[in-house]
Design a protein around this motif. Structure first.
Motif: not given
Length: 389
Positions: A265-272, A292-293, A308-317, A360-368
């Protein structure tokens, strides 16, 4: 369309990548000390920003583009970005160098993803129409278009074992496809179905509908039947972040063991979430607040301004580590790491590691396959374990 290679990784004498080359040699870092197959638990706190890529081809005073999405191929050898200047960039991860650039000026590009063939990709259009485009990267040739959506695509999710994929759209449909044919294999009509994810087996997929506050779980082979589970995010998560139970969803992902679902989420945390019951396991609290995304399906005007990228889409942070135990989360200054096996206090789970970086790390991905991960905003950063930590 033309393919134009460019040099994003200047010679060692050049400072263009931000840090002296003595600390940016990705091959040396990987080749000595910890092997790439070290257990994630052994190296999780030792990651450091190791390689920085900055677009040095930007001329004539044009602004530095924003990176909209990150995706690794199945073998973990290649990383792909889609960017706000309508380019696709591909990097060789183990060599730590830029490989090629593809242009999509006519149709725009976002949400670029590898198929199970590392030289074939799909991506969503941002101009002309809302088609999904399928092309080969070795010759930059289109194989086919997947047409049918009447609104912007908000998510693409590849099947883990074959070239089936799911697309979500602001036209309130979810479409199921196989890359071998241009026609969809199925359509679901849902309210704001803006996110999708397959479970590790590929037998089940989830659809996230923020405005209704639900995550729907479907049997892939019987997708035309009603979902066999419906998780009420409002009920499960209202006590920890009521504002983001029906808006601001940025990511949906199953853990590798299939037992947890990460709802970013864009909020103060993510839901697990528990993937069997939909109950909240923990709220992954961010030390510095939200992204910001734009969230999936969110309108530009909802964010106001464009700085600061506030009008940009993203694939998730945020995303799971390779073993599914940890979650990496982007922040305004680096990366935070949560241990999903930790003991939350009143469902709140704080990071076990805060790995600072000036970008800033607005988009994050892990190598499989390897113990790499990547973050991006305007610059792309490769992260590796520090063998001396």
């Amino acid at each position: 369309m033309a393919s134009t290679p460019m040099d994003l990784d200047p010679p060692d004498s050049s400072p263009a990548n931000g840090t002296p080359s003595t600390s940016l040699n990705i091959t040396r870092t990987l080749g000595s000390g910890l092997p790439s197959t070290s257990a994630v638990t052994d190296i999780i706190g030792t990651y450091r920003p190791t390689k920085l890529f900055r677009r040095d081809d930007i001329k004539d005073g044009r602004p530095q583009p924003y990176i909209l999405s990150l995706d690794y191929d199945d073998p973990g050898e290649l990383l792909m970005t889609s960017e706000s200047d309508e380019t696709i960039q591909i990097y060789k991860t183990r060599e730590g160098r830029h490989d090629k650039q593809l242009l999509s000026k006519k149709y725009g590009v976002k949400l670029a993803k590898f198929t199970h063939n590392s030289s074939s990709i799909i991506y969503a259009s941002t101009k002309q129409n809302d088609a999904i485009r399928y092309l080969t990267t070795h010759d930059n040739a289109f194989i086919r278009y997947f047409e049918g959506h009447q609104g912007p695509v908000t998510c693409l999710a590849m099947h883990p074992g074959n070239d089936d994929f799911i697309s979500c759209s602001k036209d309130n449909t979810v479409r199921l496809w196989n890359a071998g044919t241009k026609n969809e294999t199925g359509v679901l009509y849902l309210n704001t179905p803006h996110l999708a994810a397959f479970d590790p087996s590929g037998q089940v997929f989830a659809i996230g509908s923020p405005s209704s506050g639900t995550v729907l779980i479907y049997d892939h082979r019987n997708f035309d039947k009603a979902p066999f589970a419906e998780f009420d995010i409002v009920e499960a998560c209202n006590s920890v972040d009521a504002a983001h139970t029906v808006q601001g969803w940025t990511k949906l992902e199953f853990a590798n063991d299939g037992r947890s679902i990460l709802l970013g989420t864009k909020g103060a945390g993510h839901f697990l979430l528990d993937s069997f019951t939909g109950s909240l396991k923990a709220h992954l609290r961010k030390p510095e607040g939200g992204s910001n995304r734009l969230a999936a399906g969110e309108e530009y005007t909802m964010n106001g301004g464009g700085s600061n990228g506030a009008n940009m889409e993203g694939s998730g942070d945020c995303c799971f580590s390779q073993d599914g135990r940890f979650v990496f989360g982007g922040s305004k200054k680096g990366v935070v790491v949560w241990d999903t096996l930790g003991n939350p206090s009143e469902k709140m789970l704080d990071p076990i590691h805060v790995i600072e970086d000036e970008r800033p790390a607005a988009v994050v991905a892990v190598n499989p396959r390897f113990n790499f991960f990547a973050t991006a905003d305007q610059d792309l950063v490769f992260w590796l374990p520090d063998p001396h930590a």
